[in-house]
Design a protein around this motif. Sequence first.
Motif, PDB file in Angstrom:
ATOM      1  N   CYS A  41      35.752  25.747  35.699  1.00 52.64           N
ATOM      2  CA  CYS A  41      35.992  26.915  34.868  1.00 52.64           C
ATOM      3  C   CYS A  41      37.468  27.018  34.477  1.00 52.64           C
ATOM      4  CB  CYS A  41      35.585  28.180  35.621  1.00 52.64           C
ATOM      5  SG  CYS A  41      33.862  28.201  36.164  1.00 52.64           S
ATOM      6  N   SER A  42      37.723  27.907  33.548  1.00 55.65           N
ATOM      7  CA  SER A  42      39.077  28.195  33.104  1.00 55.65           C
ATOM      8  C   SER A  42      39.070  29.620  32.560  1.00 55.65           C
ATOM      9  CB  SER A  42      39.502  27.192  32.023  1.00 55.65           C
ATOM     10  OG  SER A  42      40.877  27.290  31.738  1.00 55.65           O
ATOM     11  N   SER A  43      40.127  29.983  31.875  1.00 51.99           N
ATOM     12  CA  SER A  43      40.118  31.259  31.176  1.00 51.99           C
ATOM     13  C   SER A  43      39.767  30.998  29.714  1.00 51.99           C
ATOM     14  CB  SER A  43      41.480  31.966  31.293  1.00 51.99           C
ATOM     15  OG  SER A  43      42.489  31.224  30.669  1.00 51.99           O
ATOM     16  N   PRO A  45      40.310  30.491  25.848  1.00 53.94           N
ATOM     17  CA  PRO A  45      41.464  29.892  25.163  1.00 53.94           C
ATOM     18  C   PRO A  45      42.482  30.920  24.669  1.00 53.94           C
ATOM     19  CG  PRO A  45      39.451  28.829  24.446  1.00 53.94           C
ATOM     20  CD  PRO A  45      39.043  29.994  25.318  1.00 53.94           C
ATOM     21  N   ALA A  46      42.034  32.135  24.362  1.00 51.08           N
ATOM     22  CA  ALA A  46      42.967  33.184  23.934  1.00 51.08           C
ATOM     23  C   ALA A  46      43.962  33.545  25.041  1.00 51.08           C
ATOM     24  CB  ALA A  46      42.200  34.428  23.502  1.00 51.08           C
ATOM     25  N   PHE A  47      43.609  33.176  26.277  1.00 49.51           N
ATOM     26  CA  PHE A  47      44.460  33.485  27.425  1.00 49.51           C
ATOM     27  C   PHE A  47      44.928  32.200  28.103  1.00 49.51           C
ATOM     28  CE2 PHE A  47      41.108  36.775  26.984  1.00 49.51           C
ATOM     29  CZ  PHE A  47      41.913  37.762  26.446  1.00 49.51           C
ATOM     30  N   ARG A  48      45.195  31.180  27.281  1.00 42.60           N
ATOM     31  CA  ARG A  48      45.748  29.906  27.715  1.00 42.60           C
ATOM     32  C   ARG A  48      44.756  29.058  28.508  1.00 42.60           C
ATOM     33  NH1 ARG A  48      50.647  29.187  26.419  1.00 42.60           N
ATOM     34  NH2 ARG A  48      51.012  27.561  27.950  1.00 42.60           N
ATOM     35  N   GLY A  49      43.469  29.262  28.269  1.00 41.13           N
ATOM     36  CA  GLY A  49      42.451  28.523  28.995  1.00 41.13           C
ATOM     37  C   GLY A  49      41.946  27.298  28.253  1.00 41.13           C
ATOM     38  N   ASP A  50      41.081  26.567  28.926  1.00 45.91           N
ATOM     39  CA  ASP A  50      40.483  25.334  28.415  1.00 45.91           C
ATOM     40  C   ASP A  50      39.160  25.675  27.739  1.00 45.91           C
ATOM     41  OD1 ASP A  50      39.113  22.903  28.081  1.00 45.91           O
ATOM     42  OD2 ASP A  50      39.817  22.085  29.988  1.00 45.91           O
ATOM     43  N   LYS A  51      39.076  25.430  26.438  1.00 49.46           N
ATOM     44  CA  LYS A  51      37.873  25.800  25.675  1.00 49.46           C
ATOM     45  C   LYS A  51      36.645  24.984  26.062  1.00 49.46           C
ATOM     46  CE  LYS A  51      38.705  22.756  21.750  1.00 49.46           C
ATOM     47  NZ  LYS A  51      38.934  22.661  20.339  1.00 49.46           N
ATOM     48  N   THR A  52      36.818  23.901  26.814  1.00 49.03           N
ATOM     49  CA  THR A  52      35.680  23.067  27.205  1.00 49.03           C
ATOM     50  C   THR A  52      35.043  23.525  28.512  1.00 49.03           C
ATOM     51  OG1 THR A  52      36.984  21.440  28.453  1.00 49.03           O
ATOM     52  CG2 THR A  52      36.740  21.076  26.067  1.00 49.03           C
ATOM     53  N   LYS A  53      35.578  24.582  29.115  1.00 51.84           N
ATOM     54  CA  LYS A  53      35.067  25.053  30.406  1.00 51.84           C
ATOM     55  C   LYS A  53      34.599  26.503  30.299  1.00 51.84           C
ATOM     56  CE  LYS A  53      38.063  21.920  32.886  1.00 51.84           C
ATOM     57  NZ  LYS A  53      39.261  21.749  33.671  1.00 51.84           N
ATOM     58  N   TYR A  54      33.680  26.860  31.170  1.00 52.15           N
ATOM     59  CA  TYR A  54      33.209  28.239  31.221  1.00 52.15           C
ATOM     60  C   TYR A  54      34.331  29.144  31.716  1.00 52.15           C
ATOM     61  CZ  TYR A  54      28.462  26.607  30.514  1.00 52.15           C
ATOM     62  OH  TYR A  54      27.340  26.037  29.999  1.00 52.15           O
ATOM     63  N   ASN A  55      34.326  30.383  31.216  1.00 51.00           N
ATOM     64  CA  ASN A  55      35.304  31.367  31.656  1.00 51.00           C
ATOM     65  C   ASN A  55      34.560  32.552  32.286  1.00 51.00           C
ATOM     66  OD1 ASN A  55      34.696  33.333  29.526  1.00 51.00           O
ATOM     67  ND2 ASN A  55      35.678  31.894  28.137  1.00 51.00           N
ATOM     68  N   PRO A  56      35.282  33.466  32.932  1.00 51.27           N
ATOM     69  CA  PRO A  56      34.609  34.595  33.578  1.00 51.27           C
ATOM     70  C   PRO A  56      33.742  35.421  32.623  1.00 51.27           C
ATOM     71  CG  PRO A  56      36.873  34.459  34.333  1.00 51.27           C
ATOM     72  CD  PRO A  56      36.729  33.467  33.203  1.00 51.27           C
ATOM     73  N   GLU A  57      34.167  35.520  31.370  1.00 51.22           N
ATOM     74  CA  GLU A  57      33.389  36.285  30.399  1.00 51.22           C
ATOM     75  C   GLU A  57      32.044  35.613  30.123  1.00 51.22           C
ATOM     76  OE1 GLU A  57      37.643  37.171  30.258  1.00 51.22           O
ATOM     77  OE2 GLU A  57      36.615  35.270  29.977  1.00 51.22           O
TER      78      GLU A  57
END
Length: 155
Positions: A41-43, A45-57
């Motif tokens: 997972c990551s955050s 992309p709007a919060f500097r995360g990796d778009k290829t991974k799931y985020n908490p949202e």
Amino acid sequence: MEHHYELKLEWTGNLGSGTSEYTAYSRDHIISSVNKPDLFCSSDPAFRGDKTKYNPEHLLLASLSACHMLWYLHFCADNHIIVSKYIDQPKGILSIDKNSIGKFTEVQLFPTVWINDISHIELAIELHKKAHEYCFIANSCNFPIRHSPNILLDE
């Protein structure tokens, strides 16, 4: 009755200097639990995360959708409605205020369900309301969760 749940969340984003600066680290992390595959997972992309991974949202939407589906299938089975296929494409709205404090303000579920008997369509639609009422995750949220079900006849 109580049920207890555990998992492990491990931040894997130290790029060498830890959190020395906001831009110096990755938001990547791994969610793991005994006897289950890891989730990378990551955050957002709007919060500097990796778009290829799931985020908490994403995981919140998935939890709401899956819990609703599992209750719905249960109630269909209890009512002798044979579901052959179920697909949902939930959408959520995350609002962030001027102080950068965010919260979900709404989630919409769009379940499409295939059944084999046209005489059950009305009840199949109604059971979405009951599934919502029983959904553990929905009952834990403080924002509206709406449903726009679509019932199709299995061919």
